[in-house]
Write a protein that holds these residues in place. Structure first.
Motif, PDB file in Angstrom:
ATOM      1  N   LYS A  30      -5.404 -13.170  10.586  1.00  0.00           N
ATOM      2  CA  LYS A  30      -5.320 -11.809  11.136  1.00  0.00           C
ATOM      3  C   LYS A  30      -4.219 -11.011  10.453  1.00  0.00           C
ATOM      4  N   ILE A  31      -3.122 -11.675  10.094  1.00  0.00           N
ATOM      5  CA  ILE A  31      -2.028 -10.982   9.393  1.00  0.00           C
ATOM      6  C   ILE A  31      -2.575 -10.359   8.112  1.00  0.00           C
ATOM      7  N   ALA A  32      -3.307 -11.141   7.351  1.00  0.00           N
ATOM      8  CA  ALA A  32      -3.870 -10.646   6.085  1.00  0.00           C
ATOM      9  C   ALA A  32      -4.843  -9.494   6.318  1.00  0.00           C
ATOM     10  N   SER A  33      -5.746  -9.626   7.289  1.00  0.00           N
ATOM     11  CA  SER A  33      -6.743  -8.568   7.489  1.00  0.00           C
ATOM     12  C   SER A  33      -6.118  -7.303   8.088  1.00  0.00           C
ATOM     13  N   LYS A  34      -5.177  -7.469   9.030  1.00  0.00           N
ATOM     14  CA  LYS A  34      -4.524  -6.285   9.606  1.00  0.00           C
ATOM     15  C   LYS A  34      -3.665  -5.576   8.558  1.00  0.00           C
ATOM     16  N   ALA A  35      -2.974  -6.361   7.720  1.00  0.00           N
ATOM     17  CA  ALA A  35      -2.139  -5.766   6.668  1.00  0.00           C
ATOM     18  C   ALA A  35      -3.015  -4.954   5.717  1.00  0.00           C
ATOM     19  N   GLN A  36      -4.153  -5.521   5.359  1.00  0.00           N
ATOM     20  CA  GLN A  36      -5.065  -4.829   4.450  1.00  0.00           C
ATOM     21  C   GLN A  36      -5.568  -3.531   5.079  1.00  0.00           C
ATOM     22  N   LYS A  37      -5.878  -3.578   6.377  1.00  0.00           N
ATOM     23  CA  LYS A  37      -6.362  -2.377   7.074  1.00  0.00           C
ATOM     24  C   LYS A  37      -5.275  -1.298   7.113  1.00  0.00           C
ATOM     25  N   ILE A  38      -4.043  -1.692   7.434  1.00  0.00           N
ATOM     26  CA  ILE A  38      -2.939  -0.723   7.454  1.00  0.00           C
ATOM     27  C   ILE A  38      -2.754  -0.127   6.054  1.00  0.00           C
ATOM     28  N   TYR A  39      -2.818  -1.002   5.063  1.00  0.00           N
ATOM     29  CA  TYR A  39      -2.655  -0.552   3.682  1.00  0.00           C
ATOM     30  C   TYR A  39      -3.743   0.468   3.303  1.00  0.00           C
ATOM     31  N   SER A  40      -4.993   0.128   3.597  1.00  0.00           N
ATOM     32  CA  SER A  40      -6.081   1.035   3.193  1.00  0.00           C
ATOM     33  C   SER A  40      -6.123   2.308   4.040  1.00  0.00           C
ATOM     34  N   ASP A  41      -5.684   2.231   5.297  1.00  0.00           N
ATOM     35  CA  ASP A  41      -5.687   3.422   6.156  1.00  0.00           C
ATOM     36  C   ASP A  41      -4.526   4.376   5.881  1.00  0.00           C
ATOM     37  N   PHE A  42      -3.344   3.810   5.556  1.00  0.00           N
ATOM     38  CA  PHE A  42      -2.134   4.640   5.523  1.00  0.00           C
ATOM     39  C   PHE A  42      -1.356   4.671   4.213  1.00  0.00           C
ATOM     40  N   ILE A  43      -1.464   3.624   3.382  1.00  0.00           N
ATOM     41  CA  ILE A  43      -0.546   3.490   2.244  1.00  0.00           C
ATOM     42  C   ILE A  43      -1.177   3.840   0.899  1.00  0.00           C
ATOM     43  N   GLN A  44      -2.336   3.240   0.628  1.00  0.00           N
ATOM     44  CA  GLN A  44      -2.900   3.397  -0.722  1.00  0.00           C
ATOM     45  C   GLN A  44      -3.160   4.864  -1.042  1.00  0.00           C
ATOM     46  N   ALA A  45      -3.178   5.176  -2.333  1.00  0.00           N
ATOM     47  CA  ALA A  45      -3.422   6.554  -2.773  1.00  0.00           C
ATOM     48  C   ALA A  45      -4.745   7.036  -2.192  1.00  0.00           C
ATOM     49  N   ASP A  46      -4.759   8.239  -1.684  1.00  0.00           N
ATOM     50  CA  ASP A  46      -5.940   8.850  -1.073  1.00  0.00           C
ATOM     51  C   ASP A  46      -6.421   8.126   0.185  1.00  0.00           C
ATOM     52  N   ALA A  47      -5.518   7.413   0.861  1.00  0.00           N
ATOM     53  CA  ALA A  47      -5.864   6.788   2.139  1.00  0.00           C
ATOM     54  C   ALA A  47      -6.247   7.886   3.129  1.00  0.00           C
ATOM     55  N   PRO A  48      -7.203   7.615   4.032  1.00  0.00           N
ATOM     56  CA  PRO A  48      -7.652   8.664   4.957  1.00  0.00           C
ATOM     57  C   PRO A  48      -6.535   9.236   5.841  1.00  0.00           C
ATOM     58  N   LYS A  49      -5.533   8.418   6.169  1.00  0.00           N
ATOM     59  CA  LYS A  49      -4.414   8.885   6.999  1.00  0.00           C
ATOM     60  C   LYS A  49      -3.108   8.652   6.247  1.00  0.00           C
ATOM     61  N   GLU A  50      -3.101   8.978   4.984  1.00  0.00           N
ATOM     62  CA  GLU A  50      -1.947   8.665   4.127  1.00  0.00           C
ATOM     63  C   GLU A  50      -0.641   9.213   4.697  1.00  0.00           C
ATOM     64  N   ILE A  51       0.358   8.341   4.766  1.00  0.00           N
ATOM     65  CA  ILE A  51       1.686   8.739   5.252  1.00  0.00           C
ATOM     66  C   ILE A  51       2.567   9.122   4.074  1.00  0.00           C
ATOM     67  N   ASN A  52       3.592   9.871   4.368  1.00  0.00           N
ATOM     68  CA  ASN A  52       4.483  10.371   3.331  1.00  0.00           C
ATOM     69  C   ASN A  52       5.694   9.431   3.201  1.00  0.00           C
ATOM     70  N   ILE A  53       5.596   8.476   2.269  1.00  0.00           N
ATOM     71  CA  ILE A  53       6.730   7.574   2.017  1.00  0.00           C
ATOM     72  C   ILE A  53       7.068   7.633   0.532  1.00  0.00           C
ATOM     73  N   ASP A  54       8.287   7.216   0.205  1.00  0.00           N
ATOM     74  CA  ASP A  54       8.732   7.314  -1.188  1.00  0.00           C
ATOM     75  C   ASP A  54       7.993   6.320  -2.089  1.00  0.00           C
ATOM     76  N   PHE A  55       8.037   6.598  -3.359  1.00  0.00           N
ATOM     77  CA  PHE A  55       7.321   5.814  -4.375  1.00  0.00           C
ATOM     78  C   PHE A  55       7.707   4.340  -4.335  1.00  0.00           C
ATOM     79  N   HIS A  56       9.004   4.040  -4.233  1.00  0.00           N
ATOM     80  CA  HIS A  56       9.464   2.637  -4.283  1.00  0.00           C
ATOM     81  C   HIS A  56       8.927   1.825  -3.105  1.00  0.00           C
ATOM     82  N   THR A  57       8.964   2.422  -1.921  1.00  0.00           N
ATOM     83  CA  THR A  57       8.454   1.730  -0.728  1.00  0.00           C
ATOM     84  C   THR A  57       6.957   1.474  -0.885  1.00  0.00           C
ATOM     85  N   LYS A  58       6.244   2.502  -1.317  1.00  0.00           N
ATOM     86  CA  LYS A  58       4.805   2.384  -1.512  1.00  0.00           C
ATOM     87  C   LYS A  58       4.504   1.310  -2.570  1.00  0.00           C
TER      88      LYS A  58
END
Length: 144
Positions: free
Chosen positions: A57-85
């Motif tokens: 579940k850790i792997a699948s939830k992490a992937q979901k958070i990543y694809s929803d919020f972190i990756q470039a053009d994510a549907p709910k992309e959050i504003n974080i700095d380049f290094h963190t991303k």
């Protein structure tokens, strides 16, 4: 249900709002009106993620958070700095329960400094406080 005192106490800290069901709902409504609800959604997803115990579940939830919020053009992309991303992107293949901590705390700070003060000045918050004050007065003055 919150009482008027609790509603007023929300103004003291964002934590009290995030920990209260009604407060959180009001804060989300406000953020939606500002088109920035992805911040609180990301924060909540991270809180849920940190409670995950199963390694699959850790792997699948992490992937979901990543694809929803972190990756470039994510549907709910959050504003974080380049290094963190970048750090998250490099470690997402082997996620740990703390892999989103830096991003989560930066989003928390952003909400605390920016969104939260505006929420406290908003009609959403003022109406909620008023509603609780009215309800309190009716409880104490039933004969009026």
């Amino acid at each position: 249900r919150s009482n008027a005192g609790e509603t007023m106490a929300w103004s003291e800290s964002m934590d009290t709002v995030l920990a209260n069901k009604e407060g959180l709902a009001a804060f989300r409504t406000f953020l939606k009106s500002e088109f920035s609800e992805e911040n609180v959604e990301f924060w909540l997803a991270c809180e849920d993620f940190k409670k995950t115990r199963s390694s699959t579940k850790i792997a699948s939830k992490a992937q979901k958070i990543y694809s929803d919020f972190i990756q470039a053009d994510a549907p709910k992309e959050i504003n974080i700095d380049f290094h963190t991303k970048n750090d998250i992107s490099q470690n997402i293949s082997e996620p740990t329960l703390s892999c989103f901590d830096t991003a989560q705390s930066s989003i928390y700070s952003l909400m605390a400094k920016d969104c939260f003060p505006r929420f406290l000045r908003s009609d959403v918050y003022k109406e909620l406080v008023q509603k609780h004050q009215d309800k309190n007065q009716r409880r104490w003055l039933p004969f009026l």
